[in-house]
Design a protein around this motif. Structure first.
Motif, PDB file in Angstrom:
ATOM      1  N   SER A 341       0.855  -1.185   0.000  1.00  0.00           N
ATOM      2  CA  SER A 341       0.000   0.000   0.000  1.00  0.00           C
ATOM      3  C   SER A 341       0.892   1.237   0.000  1.00  0.00           C
ATOM      4  O   SER A 341       1.374   1.682   1.043  1.00  0.00           O
ATOM      5  CB  SER A 341      -0.907  -0.009   1.231  1.00  0.00           C
ATOM      6  N   HIS A 342       1.132   1.788  -1.190  1.00  0.00           N
ATOM      7  CA  HIS A 342       2.026   2.930  -1.321  1.00  0.00           C
ATOM      8  C   HIS A 342       1.293   4.247  -1.069  1.00  0.00           C
ATOM      9  O   HIS A 342       0.103   4.381  -1.354  1.00  0.00           O
ATOM     10  CB  HIS A 342       2.663   2.945  -2.716  1.00  0.00           C
ATOM     11  N   PHE A 389      12.881  11.218  -5.204  1.00  0.00           N
ATOM     12  CA  PHE A 389      11.918  10.438  -5.992  1.00  0.00           C
ATOM     13  C   PHE A 389      11.714   9.066  -5.377  1.00  0.00           C
ATOM     14  O   PHE A 389      10.571   8.617  -5.156  1.00  0.00           O
ATOM     15  CB  PHE A 389      12.413  10.329  -7.438  1.00  0.00           C
ATOM     16  N   TYR A 390      12.817   8.379  -5.067  1.00  0.00           N
ATOM     17  CA  TYR A 390      12.705   7.052  -4.468  1.00  0.00           C
ATOM     18  C   TYR A 390      11.989   7.114  -3.113  1.00  0.00           C
ATOM     19  O   TYR A 390      11.142   6.270  -2.799  1.00  0.00           O
ATOM     20  CB  TYR A 390      14.089   6.421  -4.294  1.00  0.00           C
ATOM     21  N   SER A 391      12.331   8.091  -2.306  1.00  0.00           N
ATOM     22  CA  SER A 391      11.701   8.232  -1.008  1.00  0.00           C
ATOM     23  C   SER A 391      10.190   8.402  -1.146  1.00  0.00           C
ATOM     24  O   SER A 391       9.408   7.821  -0.386  1.00  0.00           O
ATOM     25  CB  SER A 391      12.302   9.432  -0.265  1.00  0.00           C
ATOM     26  N   ASP A 392       9.779   9.182  -2.128  1.00  0.00           N
ATOM     27  CA  ASP A 392       8.354   9.428  -2.341  1.00  0.00           C
ATOM     28  C   ASP A 392       7.617   8.184  -2.833  1.00  0.00           C
ATOM     29  O   ASP A 392       6.591   7.781  -2.265  1.00  0.00           O
ATOM     30  CB  ASP A 392       8.161  10.551  -3.369  1.00  0.00           C
ATOM     31  N   VAL A 393       8.132   7.558  -3.899  1.00  0.00           N
ATOM     32  CA  VAL A 393       7.344   6.485  -4.539  1.00  0.00           C
ATOM     33  C   VAL A 393       7.382   5.184  -3.752  1.00  0.00           C
ATOM     34  O   VAL A 393       6.471   4.347  -3.882  1.00  0.00           O
ATOM     35  CB  VAL A 393       7.799   6.249  -5.995  1.00  0.00           C
ATOM     36  N   LEU A 394       8.414   4.978  -2.930  1.00  0.00           N
ATOM     37  CA  LEU A 394       8.513   3.739  -2.149  1.00  0.00           C
ATOM     38  C   LEU A 394       7.788   3.819  -0.818  1.00  0.00           C
ATOM     39  O   LEU A 394       7.587   2.797  -0.158  1.00  0.00           O
ATOM     40  CB  LEU A 394       9.980   3.387  -1.909  1.00  0.00           C
ATOM     41  N   GLN A 395       7.410   5.022  -0.417  1.00  0.00           N
ATOM     42  CA  GLN A 395       6.784   5.187   0.903  1.00  0.00           C
ATOM     43  C   GLN A 395       5.440   4.467   0.944  1.00  0.00           C
ATOM     44  O   GLN A 395       4.619   4.567   0.034  1.00  0.00           O
ATOM     45  CB  GLN A 395       6.589   6.673   1.212  1.00  0.00           C
ATOM     46  N   CYS A 396       5.218   3.735   2.007  1.00  0.00           N
ATOM     47  CA  CYS A 396       3.977   3.003   2.196  1.00  0.00           C
ATOM     48  C   CYS A 396       3.176   3.608   3.345  1.00  0.00           C
ATOM     49  O   CYS A 396       3.694   4.374   4.150  1.00  0.00           O
ATOM     50  CB  CYS A 396       4.250   1.527   2.478  1.00  0.00           C
ATOM     51  N   GLY A 397       1.900   3.244   3.389  1.00  0.00           N
ATOM     52  CA  GLY A 397       1.116   3.619   4.547  1.00  0.00           C
ATOM     53  C   GLY A 397      -0.116   4.403   4.256  1.00  0.00           C
ATOM     54  O   GLY A 397      -0.820   4.843   5.175  1.00  0.00           O
ATOM     55  N   LYS A 398      -0.464   4.646   2.959  1.00  0.00           N
ATOM     56  CA  LYS A 398      -1.666   5.426   2.651  1.00  0.00           C
ATOM     57  C   LYS A 398      -2.911   4.637   2.979  1.00  0.00           C
ATOM     58  O   LYS A 398      -3.004   3.469   2.665  1.00  0.00           O
ATOM     59  CB  LYS A 398      -1.662   5.817   1.170  1.00  0.00           C
TER      60      LYS A 398
END
Length: 398
Positions: A341-342, A389-398
């Motif tokens: 869940s990104h 960019f990587y930090s943004d797109v890999l972040q999960c928890g939405k």
């Protein structure tokens, strides 16, 4: 006109561009594959002079007959290639059987396919290798682990990618490995290297000289990505580090590489490791005598404003190229898992990074184990922009 047989030109799907450039250079491009002709992309159809369909590329005899027919119809075959790790041994057998003088023959396969044999040639080039043991019985394996300590990594000595790779951290996991390993497969066990994979990617001419050079970095372990079903990331470097270039060229010389697209992998140590080197040093991992997989050739083009499909085809046809590189950038790959869940969905990513995105599409199921399900390729002028960019797109928890 030179005859070029391309094995499996339809997979990966971007490989039609190798065929396109060969045909542009005046070669007679003959494809052999197991996909129906009507199902081939129009781009691939237009890039082939002839296509021979077999029922199954795994059927060695059928592929042999296909090559024999093409020789009967078109004359001597000058080149035979798949640019695919999976068919590397088959390619060599066919070249040997039909006396096709370009490329590796059957006698060359052990040193370019077996991880244990590769080490001899890395050492000949003065490159550090990890200690290893060819797994035989419990007693000898335990003795090796006593020497190097846990953790260790075990994988098929002749294998593709991270298939059936084990990270073993204790005796219980060692027993599980012995229970699960394939009985008819030789495994190699190596001391664990705390390192980041750095590659040397190059197109080499018939004299062993590079016509094009770059590299990629994989901050995460492919083994962990596959085993833990993690998101997948790697990137093409903006500038190839001097030590990677030097080791890559030394490896080309040691293995006697000529007229090939290559992908050599090294570990860059993340901390000092006794017997291997200091933090930041490079050491050997493995050689791959083909392009880096999947969309990597496209990423090289995006990173360097060039066309590696043309450079490779120019090497085949002319042993040189007039292709000049453009602006150098980082090209980032992010392969996201459907199961995670990104925080950002596709629309969010495109809204924020649309100007950077070069490709955004689904990954074929056959490649998803190592690469994820949803792919984004993006270019950046600085590493800081890429890291964000990587930090943004890999972040999960939405």
């Amino acid at each position: 006109m030179k005859n070029f047989v391309f094995i499996s030109p339809n997979f990966p799907t971007n490989y039609w561009m190798f065929c396109r450039e060969l045909k542009k250079n005046g070669l007679n491009v003959l494809g052999i594959g197991d996909q129906l002709y009507n199902e081939l992309s129009n781009e691939l159809k237009e890039s082939l002079n002839e296509y021979y369909k077999v029922s199954n590329l795994e059927n060695e005899e059928e592929v042999y007959r296909a090559v024999a027919f093409l020789i009967y119809k078109h004359g001597r075959i000058d080149w035979l290639e798949s640019n695919n790790e999976y068919w590397l041994e088959r390619d060599a057998k066919l070249r040997t059987a039909f006396n096709i003088k370009s490329g590796f023959r059957t006698k060359d396969i052990p040193r370019i396919k077996f991880k244990s044999k590769m080490k001899e040639y890395y050492k000949k080039a003065g490159i550090t290798v990890a200690r290893y043991h060819l797994v035989d019985n419990w007693e000898n394996t335990v003795a090796f682990i006593r020497e190097v300590g846990y953790p260790v990594v075990a994988k098929p000595d002749n294998g593709v990618g991270a298939s059936h790779t084990f990270k073993i951290e204790n005796e219980d996991q060692l027993r599980a490995f012995f229970a699960e390993k394939w009985e008819d497969t030789q495994y190699i066990m190596e001391e664990f290297v705390n390192g980041e994979v750095n590659s040397y990617d190059a197109i080499i001419d018939s004299h062993g000289r590079p016509l094009f050079e770059t590299g990629n970095v994989t901050p995460m372990s492919i083994m962990d990505i596959v085993n833990n079903e993690d998101d997948s990331i790697f990137y093409i470097v903006k500038d190839l580090p001097a030590d990677t270039r030097a080791m890559g060229r030394a490896t080309v010389k040691s293995f006697g590489v000529k007229s090939r697209f290559v992908h050599f992998e090294f570990f860059r140590l993340l901390k000092d490791q006794e017997g291997l080197g200091r933090k930041g040093d490079l050491m050997a991992l493995e050689v791959n005598m083909r392009p880096s997989g999947g969309v990597s050739p496209d990423m090289m083009d995006f990173a360097h404003g060039t066309d590696v499909y043309k450079i490779w085809a120019d090497m085949i046809a002319f042993d040189k190229t007039d292709m000049k590189p453009g602006e150098d950038q980082y090209c980032a790959f992010a392969g996201l898992r459907d199961s995670k869940s990104h925080s950002m969905n596709r629309e969010d990513i495109m809204n924020k990074y649309g100007a950077n995105i070069k490709m955004a599409e689904r990954i074929p199921d056959v490649l998803s184990g190592a690469m994820g399900n949803e792919m984004y390729l993006a270019t950046f002028k600085t590493k800081e922009e890429m890291d964000t960019f990587y930090s943004d797109v890999l972040q999960c928890g939405k």
